[in-house]
Design a protein around this motif. Structure first.
Motif, PDB file in Angstrom:
ATOM      1  N   THR A 197       0.839  -1.197   0.000  1.00 57.09           N
ATOM      2  CA  THR A 197       0.000   0.000   0.000  1.00 57.09           C
ATOM      3  C   THR A 197       0.873   1.246   0.000  1.00 57.09           C
ATOM      4  O   THR A 197       1.884   1.310   0.687  1.00 57.09           O
ATOM      5  N   ASP A 198       0.457   2.243  -0.769  1.00 58.84           N
ATOM      6  CA  ASP A 198       1.189   3.504  -0.834  1.00 58.84           C
ATOM      7  C   ASP A 198       0.634   4.446   0.231  1.00 58.84           C
ATOM      8  O   ASP A 198      -0.494   4.923   0.122  1.00 58.84           O
ATOM      9  N   HIS A 199       1.433   4.703   1.263  1.00 61.07           N
ATOM     10  CA  HIS A 199       1.042   5.629   2.331  1.00 61.07           C
ATOM     11  C   HIS A 199       1.783   6.942   2.142  1.00 61.07           C
ATOM     12  O   HIS A 199       2.938   6.965   1.750  1.00 61.07           O
ATOM     13  N   GLN A 200       1.113   8.027   2.457  1.00 58.23           N
ATOM     14  CA  GLN A 200       1.690   9.356   2.301  1.00 58.23           C
ATOM     15  C   GLN A 200       2.000   9.968   3.666  1.00 58.23           C
ATOM     16  O   GLN A 200       1.243   9.798   4.620  1.00 58.23           O
ATOM     17  N   GLY A 201       3.094  10.702   3.751  1.00 62.76           N
ATOM     18  CA  GLY A 201       3.435  11.492   4.933  1.00 62.76           C
ATOM     19  C   GLY A 201       3.636  10.685   6.193  1.00 62.76           C
ATOM     20  O   GLY A 201       4.193   9.592   6.181  1.00 62.76           O
ATOM     21  N   PRO A 202       3.173  11.243   7.313  1.00 67.73           N
ATOM     22  CA  PRO A 202       3.404  10.590   8.605  1.00 67.73           C
ATOM     23  C   PRO A 202       2.585   9.317   8.798  1.00 67.73           C
ATOM     24  O   PRO A 202       2.823   8.573   9.752  1.00 67.73           O
ATOM     25  N   ALA A 203       1.658   9.041   7.900  1.00 66.73           N
ATOM     26  CA  ALA A 203       0.857   7.824   8.023  1.00 66.73           C
ATOM     27  C   ALA A 203       1.725   6.578   7.940  1.00 66.73           C
ATOM     28  O   ALA A 203       1.391   5.549   8.532  1.00 66.73           O
ATOM     29  N   LYS A 204       2.859   6.664   7.240  1.00 70.43           N
ATOM     30  CA  LYS A 204       3.768   5.529   7.130  1.00 70.43           C
ATOM     31  C   LYS A 204       4.210   5.058   8.508  1.00 70.43           C
ATOM     32  O   LYS A 204       4.093   3.887   8.845  1.00 70.43           O
ATOM     33  N   VAL A 205       4.725   5.967   9.293  1.00 72.74           N
ATOM     34  CA  VAL A 205       5.253   5.624  10.617  1.00 72.74           C
ATOM     35  C   VAL A 205       4.130   5.289  11.586  1.00 72.74           C
ATOM     36  O   VAL A 205       4.239   4.355  12.378  1.00 72.74           O
ATOM     37  N   ILE A 206       3.053   6.034  11.527  1.00 69.03           N
ATOM     38  CA  ILE A 206       1.936   5.819  12.450  1.00 69.03           C
ATOM     39  C   ILE A 206       1.355   4.432  12.277  1.00 69.03           C
ATOM     40  O   ILE A 206       1.103   3.729  13.255  1.00 69.03           O
ATOM     41  N   TRP A 207       1.138   3.991  11.029  1.00 65.53           N
ATOM     42  CA  TRP A 207       0.576   2.660  10.810  1.00 65.53           C
ATOM     43  C   TRP A 207       1.523   1.562  11.280  1.00 65.53           C
ATOM     44  O   TRP A 207       1.087   0.563  11.843  1.00 65.53           O
ATOM     45  N   VAL A 208       2.811   1.724  11.067  1.00 60.79           N
ATOM     46  CA  VAL A 208       3.764   0.718  11.550  1.00 60.79           C
ATOM     47  C   VAL A 208       3.689   0.608  13.066  1.00 60.79           C
ATOM     48  O   VAL A 208       3.668  -0.495  13.627  1.00 60.79           O
ATOM     49  N   LEU A 209       3.625   1.745  13.744  1.00 61.98           N
ATOM     50  CA  LEU A 209       3.548   1.729  15.207  1.00 61.98           C
ATOM     51  C   LEU A 209       2.252   1.096  15.700  1.00 61.98           C
ATOM     52  O   LEU A 209       2.257   0.320  16.663  1.00 61.98           O
ATOM     53  N   ILE A 210       1.144   1.420  15.046  1.00 62.90           N
ATOM     54  CA  ILE A 210      -0.138   0.841  15.456  1.00 62.90           C
ATOM     55  C   ILE A 210      -0.138  -0.669  15.266  1.00 62.90           C
ATOM     56  O   ILE A 210      -0.534  -1.424  16.151  1.00 62.90           O
ATOM     57  N   ILE A 211       0.333  -1.119  14.106  1.00 61.01           N
ATOM     58  CA  ILE A 211       0.344  -2.561  13.825  1.00 61.01           C
ATOM     59  C   ILE A 211       1.259  -3.293  14.804  1.00 61.01           C
ATOM     60  O   ILE A 211       0.905  -4.342  15.341  1.00 61.01           O
ATOM     61  N   ALA A 212       2.438  -2.746  15.042  1.00 64.55           N
ATOM     62  CA  ALA A 212       3.428  -3.448  15.846  1.00 64.55           C
ATOM     63  C   ALA A 212       3.176  -3.366  17.355  1.00 64.55           C
ATOM     64  O   ALA A 212       3.441  -4.324  18.072  1.00 64.55           O
ATOM     65  N   LEU A 213       2.646  -2.246  17.829  1.00 66.22           N
ATOM     66  CA  LEU A 213       2.575  -2.035  19.273  1.00 66.22           C
ATOM     67  C   LEU A 213       1.214  -2.314  19.908  1.00 66.22           C
ATOM     68  O   LEU A 213       1.116  -2.354  21.130  1.00 66.22           O
ATOM     69  N   VAL A 214       0.192  -2.470  19.101  1.00 62.75           N
ATOM     70  CA  VAL A 214      -1.132  -2.777  19.655  1.00 62.75           C
ATOM     71  C   VAL A 214      -1.461  -4.221  19.260  1.00 62.75           C
ATOM     72  O   VAL A 214      -1.898  -4.466  18.142  1.00 62.75           O
ATOM     73  N   PRO A 215      -1.208  -5.170  20.153  1.00 61.65           N
ATOM     74  CA  PRO A 215      -1.373  -6.579  19.798  1.00 61.65           C
ATOM     75  C   PRO A 215      -2.788  -6.905  19.309  1.00 61.65           C
ATOM     76  O   PRO A 215      -3.772  -6.479  19.894  1.00 61.65           O
ATOM     77  N   ILE A 216      -2.865  -7.642  18.251  1.00 62.28           N
ATOM     78  CA  ILE A 216      -4.062  -8.151  17.584  1.00 62.28           C
ATOM     79  C   ILE A 216      -4.985  -7.029  17.120  1.00 62.28           C
ATOM     80  O   ILE A 216      -5.318  -6.939  15.948  1.00 62.28           O
TER      81      ILE A 216
END
Length: 85
Positions: free
Chosen positions: A45-64
């Motif tokens: 998926t092509d993410h723009q701007g700060p959404a790149k980092v935010i989505w990685v953090l959400i996926i990795a740090l909020v289990p399930i």
């Protein structure tokens, strides 16, 4: 019969350790599968701007729940962008 199996199982565990309950092992397996699936979709998926980092953090740090939120958000985004008409 169940007592014998339980006794044998606990005899196989090293002294001082606790056998993990089945549901914990299952939860870790589900979390791993969701994590891999979410990151596979993220990579495509092509993410723009700060959404790149935010989505990685959400996926990795909020289990399930983080992976599930990402799946829902991307489904809604896909439907919005590919609306007929």
């Amino acid at each position: 019969m169940v007592n014998e199996a339980l006794t044998e199982f606990t005899a196989q565990t090293p002294p001082g350790s606790v056998a993990a309950p089945w549901w914990l092992s299952f939860a870790v397996l589900v979390y791993g599968a969701l994590l891999v699936a979410a990151f596979m979709i993220y990579a495509q998926t092509d993410h723009q701007g700060p959404a790149k980092v935010i989505w990685v953090l959400i996926i990795a740090l909020v289990p399930i729940l983080g992976a599930i939120i990402y799946f829902i958000a991307q489904s809604l985004r896909h439907r919005r962008e590919n609306r007929p008409g």
